[in-house]
Scaffold this motif. Structure first.
Motif, PDB file in Angstrom:
ATOM      1  N   ARG A  65       0.833  -1.203   0.000  1.00 50.91           N
ATOM      2  CA  ARG A  65       0.000   0.000   0.000  1.00 50.91           C
ATOM      3  C   ARG A  65       0.871   1.259   0.000  1.00 50.91           C
ATOM      4  NH1 ARG A  65      -5.362   0.295   0.658  1.00 50.91           N
ATOM      5  NH2 ARG A  65      -6.272   2.307   1.250  1.00 50.91           N
ATOM      6  N   TYR A  66       1.974   1.208   0.707  1.00 48.16           N
ATOM      7  CA  TYR A  66       2.886   2.346   0.730  1.00 48.16           C
ATOM      8  C   TYR A  66       3.477   2.590  -0.659  1.00 48.16           C
ATOM      9  CZ  TYR A  66       6.635   5.439   2.397  1.00 48.16           C
ATOM     10  OH  TYR A  66       7.485   6.508   2.601  1.00 48.16           O
ATOM     11  N   ASP A  68       2.057   1.808  -3.426  1.00 48.56           N
ATOM     12  CA  ASP A  68       0.964   2.353  -4.229  1.00 48.56           C
ATOM     13  C   ASP A  68       0.795   3.846  -3.962  1.00 48.56           C
ATOM     14  OD1 ASP A  68       0.447  -0.083  -5.379  1.00 48.56           O
ATOM     15  OD2 ASP A  68      -1.166  -0.612  -4.002  1.00 48.56           O
ATOM     16  N   ASN A  69       0.978   4.241  -2.702  1.00 52.22           N
ATOM     17  CA  ASN A  69       0.886   5.668  -2.375  1.00 52.22           C
ATOM     18  C   ASN A  69       2.004   6.460  -3.037  1.00 52.22           C
ATOM     19  OD1 ASN A  69      -1.341   5.178  -0.799  1.00 52.22           O
ATOM     20  ND2 ASN A  69      -0.270   5.309   1.154  1.00 52.22           N
ATOM     21  N   GLY A  72       1.632   4.573  -7.630  1.00 55.33           N
ATOM     22  CA  GLY A  72       0.591   3.584  -7.894  1.00 55.33           C
ATOM     23  C   GLY A  72       0.519   3.114  -9.329  1.00 55.33           C
ATOM     24  N   HIS A 108      10.785   6.872   0.268  1.00 59.52           N
ATOM     25  CA  HIS A 108      10.065   8.049  -0.224  1.00 59.52           C
ATOM     26  C   HIS A 108      11.047   9.023  -0.890  1.00 59.52           C
ATOM     27  CE1 HIS A 108       7.901  11.867  -0.303  1.00 59.52           C
ATOM     28  NE2 HIS A 108       6.777  11.218  -0.075  1.00 59.52           N
ATOM     29  N   LEU A 207       1.899  10.043   4.262  1.00 60.48           N
ATOM     30  CA  LEU A 207       1.746   8.968   3.283  1.00 60.48           C
ATOM     31  C   LEU A 207       1.994   7.604   3.911  1.00 60.48           C
ATOM     32  CD1 LEU A 207       3.347  10.077  -0.105  1.00 60.48           C
ATOM     33  CD2 LEU A 207       0.956   9.602   0.375  1.00 60.48           C
ATOM     34  N   ALA A 210      -0.872   6.722   6.168  1.00 61.22           N
ATOM     35  CA  ALA A 210      -2.049   6.395   5.358  1.00 61.22           C
ATOM     36  C   ALA A 210      -1.995   4.930   4.924  1.00 61.22           C
ATOM     37  CB  ALA A 210      -2.133   7.309   4.148  1.00 61.22           C
ATOM     38  N   ALA A 211      -0.783   4.455   4.618  1.00 65.60           N
ATOM     39  CA  ALA A 211      -0.616   3.045   4.247  1.00 65.60           C
ATOM     40  C   ALA A 211      -0.871   2.145   5.447  1.00 65.60           C
ATOM     41  CB  ALA A 211       0.782   2.808   3.693  1.00 65.60           C
ATOM     42  N   SER A 221      -7.750   6.654  10.043  1.00 67.03           N
ATOM     43  CA  SER A 221      -6.707   7.466   9.405  1.00 67.03           C
ATOM     44  C   SER A 221      -6.008   8.351  10.424  1.00 67.03           C
ATOM     45  CB  SER A 221      -7.303   8.335   8.288  1.00 67.03           C
ATOM     46  OG  SER A 221      -8.282   9.210   8.805  1.00 67.03           O
ATOM     47  N   GLU A 251      -3.561   8.762  -7.355  1.00 65.64           N
ATOM     48  CA  GLU A 251      -2.949  10.067  -7.590  1.00 65.64           C
ATOM     49  C   GLU A 251      -4.001  11.154  -7.805  1.00 65.64           C
ATOM     50  OE1 GLU A 251      -0.530  10.007 -11.086  1.00 65.64           O
ATOM     51  OE2 GLU A 251      -2.042   9.011 -12.316  1.00 65.64           O
ATOM     52  N   ARG A 294      -1.368  16.488  -2.577  1.00 68.42           N
ATOM     53  CA  ARG A 294      -1.940  16.057  -1.320  1.00 68.42           C
ATOM     54  C   ARG A 294      -3.381  16.536  -1.182  1.00 68.42           C
ATOM     55  NH1 ARG A 294       1.825  17.896   3.436  1.00 68.42           N
ATOM     56  NH2 ARG A 294       0.044  19.290   3.586  1.00 68.42           N
TER      57      ARG A 294
END
Length: 697
Positions: A65-66, A68-69, A72, A108, A207, A210-211, A221, A251, A294
Motif C-alpha cells: 500500500r505504501y 501504491d501511495n 501507484g 520516499h 503517506l 495512510a498506508a 486514518s 494520484e 496532497r
C-alpha cells in the motif's frame, strides 16, 4: 528559456537519470514522528474494533500500500530502487511498533528523486519542441496498477514518451495549437516539480501512516495537526467552499459525496466519483494541475471566500475515456441549515378508480441545530421536527400514504435517526452498537405514541449511508413499511477522534447492527423492491473500498412487529415489473449502468493515432447517444443530434434558458424513481385496505 537554463537542466537531467545521488537535505523523520508512529500502532492494536494480527501478511500488505501511495501507476520507480527496501515486506509491523521509520522515509526520498528527474526530463522534451504527427499505431495503457516495475530507465522513457504524446493529443482534441499545448504542459509539469521540491517530513509521514491505517480499514486514518483542523471545519459545516466531501483516490482527488444543500449540490455540476484534475480561480486564466497533490492542499485550493467562483477540471465518473475532461464553475458559499431541511410534495396518481394523492418527504441529511438545542431553545431545527411538520401538512392534504426519500442522504446525527423512527413507531429500539470488547449498547426511541401510522415507503440508493441505513433497516425490521430503490452504501462502522502527541487518529471503534441482529456494514440495506442502479457499486460504496470490514451479525433484540409487508411483496413486485418494463427511464438506468461498465472493460488503452482516437471516441459517444435517444423518443421528446447535447449539467447549458426549456419535457431518470415509489406505495395501501375489509367479512 535562456541557453544557460536549458544547459543547466540538461546536465541535471543526465546526472539524475544515470545516477541517483543522495539529496543534499534528505528528509528524515523527527523524534516526534517516531513517537507518534508507535502511538498509532498501539492505537490500532488495542483500540481498533477489529482483531488485527500484525504479522508478515499485514506487513506485506502495508508495504504494498505504501508503494501504491508513492507510485501507484509504476511510472517513476525502478525495481532496483525498491530492492534495498524489500525487507519492509516482512518487517513493516515490527518497525512501526518500534518507531523505526527511517527506511520508509528513505524509500520516499528515492521516489521523490525519480519523480523530480522525470519531471525535468519532460520539461526538457517540451523545450526541444513537440512535433508529434499522431499517425502511429501505438496505444497507451490507461491503468498500470498491476504492471511490473520497470527494470531500467529506458522502459520508463518509452512509457513517458507515450504519455507525453497522449497529453499533447488530448489537448489537440481540445482545439489547442502547438504553442498552447507546450505552454499548458510546461505549466503542468513545472507545478508538479515545484510540489515535489516543497515536500516536507510531514508529507512523508502522512503517506506512510495512510498506508498503515488504510491496511486496517478505510475509515481509520491519521490526521496531522493541519488535517485535523480541516476535518473539524468540515464536520461543523462552516467551511466556505463548494460543499463536497473529497477523498484521495490514488494520484487523484475524488468527490466522495456532496453536502446536501451545498453549492455543488445546488449547481448540479459535480457527481460522486468525479475526479478533480485541476483547480482555478475566477480571476486566473490558468488552472493548477492537482494530479498527485496532497488532499489537504487540493482542499485549500478549492476553499475560498463566500461569493467567489472556483473552476474545476474533472474527469466525470461516467467517463469512459479518462483523458476527456470538462471544466465546471461553482460559486462558493456556506452550507445553511435551511438548505438541508426536509421538504414535502404531493404527487397525484390517476388510476381507473379515480385520482389518488401520495405524499413525498425528501430528507437530505439527519441534522440538528446543536447550538440552539444545547442552549435550551424551544424552536431549534432538527430532521425529526421538520419531518413532523411535513407529515402534518400532508395529512391535512389528504394523502393516502407517505414516501420518505433518503436517496443521497449520507447520514448525520444518530439521535435524529432514533427520534425520526419514533414518529412512525410507539417506542422501541433502533440500533445496536457493539464495541471491540463485544459489549452492546441499545439505542432507540423512548417517546410514547406515533405521529403517523399510515402506509409508508422508504426510497434509498447507493449514497444512502450510516444513519439512513439504520433508519431504513429499522423500518424494514419492524414491518412498518416497504424499502424500495437500490442497496445502500454499507457504512456500518463508528469512528472516534483521539488526540496523539502530534496530530490525531480517527479510528474505528464500534459497529452498527440492526435490531434483527444483521450488520449494515459492507452489504448495506437490501431493498424489498429493487430499482435499477443509477450508481456503479464497483466505484461507490463500502464494498468498493479496500480493507472494508466484513458483514456479520449479533443476537437480535425483542421488538414489536407492526405489519407483515412481505405478505404483499410478490404482488407488489409483479405490478412494479409490469410498469418498469414500459418505463423509459427505468430501462435507461438499467442499460446505462451496464453500458458504462462494458465500455470501461473494453477501454483499457487509448490510441495515439488521432484519426483512430477520434473514431473510437465517436463510437463510444454514438452508443451513449443511441441509449439516450431511445429514452427521449419513448418519452415523446426530440432526439439529440450529438452526445455533447446530452450533457445538460455542463457549464454552458446550465446557463442556457433555451436548453432548459428544451429539457422540460424530458423527465430526469431520478425523478422516475420517486414516481414509481409513489405507485408502489399506493399499491401497498390499497392491498392493505383490501386485506382489512376481507378480514372483517
Amino acid at each position: 528559456m535562456s541557453w544557460f537554463a536549458t544547459l543547466t537542466r540538461s546536465v541535471t537531467l543526465a546526472t539524475a537519470l544515470t545516477f541517483i545521488s543522495p539529496a543534499l537535505w534528505a528528509l528524515e523523520p523527527t523524534d516526534e514522528q517516531r513517537e507518534v508512529a508507535v502511538e498509532i500502532a498501539d492505537s490500532l492494536r488495542y483500540g481498533h474494533y477489529a482483531d488485527i494480527t500484525f504479522d508478515d501478511d499485514w506487513s506485506s500488505e502495508a508495504f504494498q500500500r505504501y508503494l501504491d501511495n508513492l507510485d501507484g501507476q509504476r511510472l517513476y520507480l525502478l525495481e532496483s530502487d525498491i530492492a534495498p527496501y524489500r525487507h519492509l515486506e516482512t518487517q513493516m509491523a515490527d518497525l512501526i511498533f518500534e518507531g523505526d521509520i527511517d527506511d520508509a522515509f528513505a524509500l520516499h526520498e528515492r521516489s521523490n528523486e525519480r519523480r523530480e528527474a522525470r519531471l525535468n526530463w519532460l520539461l526538457e522534451r517540451i523545450d526541444e519542441g513537440l512535433d508529434y504527427q499522431f499517425d502511429s499505431d501505438e496505444r497507451l495503457e490507461i491503468d498500470r496498477e498491476e504492471a511490473n516495475w520497470a527494470t531500467d530507465i529506458s522502459e520508463l522513457d518509452a512509457l513517458w514518451e507515450k504519455r507525453l504524446q497522449n497529453a499533447a493529443l488530448t489537448l489537440v482534441l481540445a482545439d489547442q495549437d502547438n504553442e498552447q499545448i507546450e505552454t499548458t504542459l510546461r505549466q503542468r509539469y513545472e507545478g508538479q516539480l515545484s510540489r515535489v521540491e516543497q515536500t516536507e517530513a510531514e508529507d512523508v509521514f502522512g503517506l506512510l501512516m495512510a498506508a498503515v491505517t488504510g491496511t486496517v480499514d478505510p475509515h481509520t486514518s491519521y490526521l496531522s495537526p493541519r488535517q485535523g483542523e480541516s476535518f473539524d471545519i468540515q464536520m461543523s459545516l462552516s467551511l466556505e467552499g463548494i460543499g463536497a466531501m473529497l477523498q484521495a483516490d490514488g494520484e487523484y482527488v475524488k468527490v466522495a459525496s456532496l453536502v446536501p444543500g451545498g453549492p455543488a449540490d445546488q449547481a448540479g455540476v459535480l457527481d460522486p466519483a468525479d475526479r478533480i484534475v485541476a483547480v482555478g480561480q475566477e480571476d486566473e486564466e490558468d488552472l493548477v494541475n492537482v494530479i498527485g497533490m496532497r488532499l489537504d492542499n487540493v482542499v485549500d485550493l478549492i476553499r475560498g471566500p463566500k461569493g467567489s467562483v472556483v473552476r474545476l477540471e474533472v474527469i466525470p465518473a461516467k467517463a469512459v475515456d479518462i483523458t476527456r475532461t470538462r471544466t465546471v464553475e461553482i460559486t462558493r458559499d456556506t452550507v445553511k441549515l435551511e438548505d438541508q431541511a426536509a421538504q414535502s410534495e404531493v404527487i397525484e396518481i390517476e388510476r381507473d378508480d379515480g385520482q389518488h394523492k401520495v405524499g413525498v418527504i425528501t430528507v437530505p441529511t439527519f441534522y440538528v441545530d446543536f447550538e440552539a438545542w444545547q442552549a435550551g431553545e424551544d424552536d431549534y431545527r432538527s430532521t425529526t421536527r421538520d419531518v413532523a411538520k411535513e407529515i402534518t401538512a400532508l395529512k391535512e392534504a389528504g394523502v393516502e400514504g407517505i414516501v420518505l426519500d433518503l436517496r443521497d442522504n449520507g447520514g448525520g446525527a444518530l439521535q435524529e435517526a432514533n427520534s425520526l423512527l419514533g414518529l412512525f413507531i410507539d417506542r422501541g429500539p433502533t440500533v445496536q452498537v457493539r464495541d471491540a470488547r463485544g459489549r452492546i449498547q441499545l439505542y432507540g426511541d423512548s417517546n410514547a405514541g406515533t405521529h403517523y401510522d399510515g402506509p409508508l415507503t422508504v426510497l434509498t440508493n447507493r449514497l444512502s449511508a450510516s444513519a439512513s441505513e439504520i433508519f431504513a433497516g429499522a423500518i424494514q425490521d419492524y414491518g412498518r413499511g416497504i424499502v424500495v430503490g437500490s442497496p445502500t452504501f454499507g457504512k456500518g462502522t463508528v469512528q472516534t477522534l483521539s488526540d496523539l502527541s502530534h496530530g490525531e487518529i480517527k479510528i474505528t471503534r464500534a459497529k452498527f447492527y440492526r435490531i434483527s441482529g444483521d450488520s449494515t456494514q459492507n452489504r448495506g440495506v437490501e431493498p424489498d423492491i429493487r430499482f435499477p442502479m443509477d450508481i456503479d457499486p464497483e466505484r461507490i460504496g463500502e464494498s468498493s473500498l479496500d480493507h472494508a470490514l466484513a458483514w456479520d451479525s449479533v443476537q437480535n433484540v425483542q421488538y414489536r412487529r407492526y405489519g407483515e409487508p412481505e405478505n404483499y411483496l410478490d404482488t407488489l413486485i409483479n405490478r412494479y415489473q409490469a410498469r418498469a418494463e414500459d418505463n423509459p427511464n427505468f430501462l435507461y438506468l438499467e442499460r446505462q449502468t451496464e453500458l458504462s461498465r462494458q465500455l470501461r472493460e473494453q477501454h483499457t488503452s487509448v490510441s495515439l493515432n488521432r484519426e483512430q482516437r477520434e473514431r473510437e471516441m465517436q463510437a463510444q459517444e454514438a452508443e451513449q447517444l443511441a441509449l439516450e435517444n431511445q429514452r427521449r423518443i419513448a418519452l415523446g421528446a426530440q432526439p439529440l443530434e450529438e452526445w455533447t447535447s446530452a450533457q445538460v449539467d455542463s457549464e454552458e447549458e446550465n446557463g442556457s434558458e433555451q436548453a432548459k426549456e428544451e429539457e422540460e419535457d424530458v423527465m430526469p431518470a431520478e425523478r422516475a424513481q420517486v414516481l414509481e415509489a409513489a405507485e408502489i406505495l399506493l399499491d401497498y395501501a390499497q392491498l392493505q385496505t383490501a386485506q382489512r375489509l376481507a378480514n372483517r367479512e
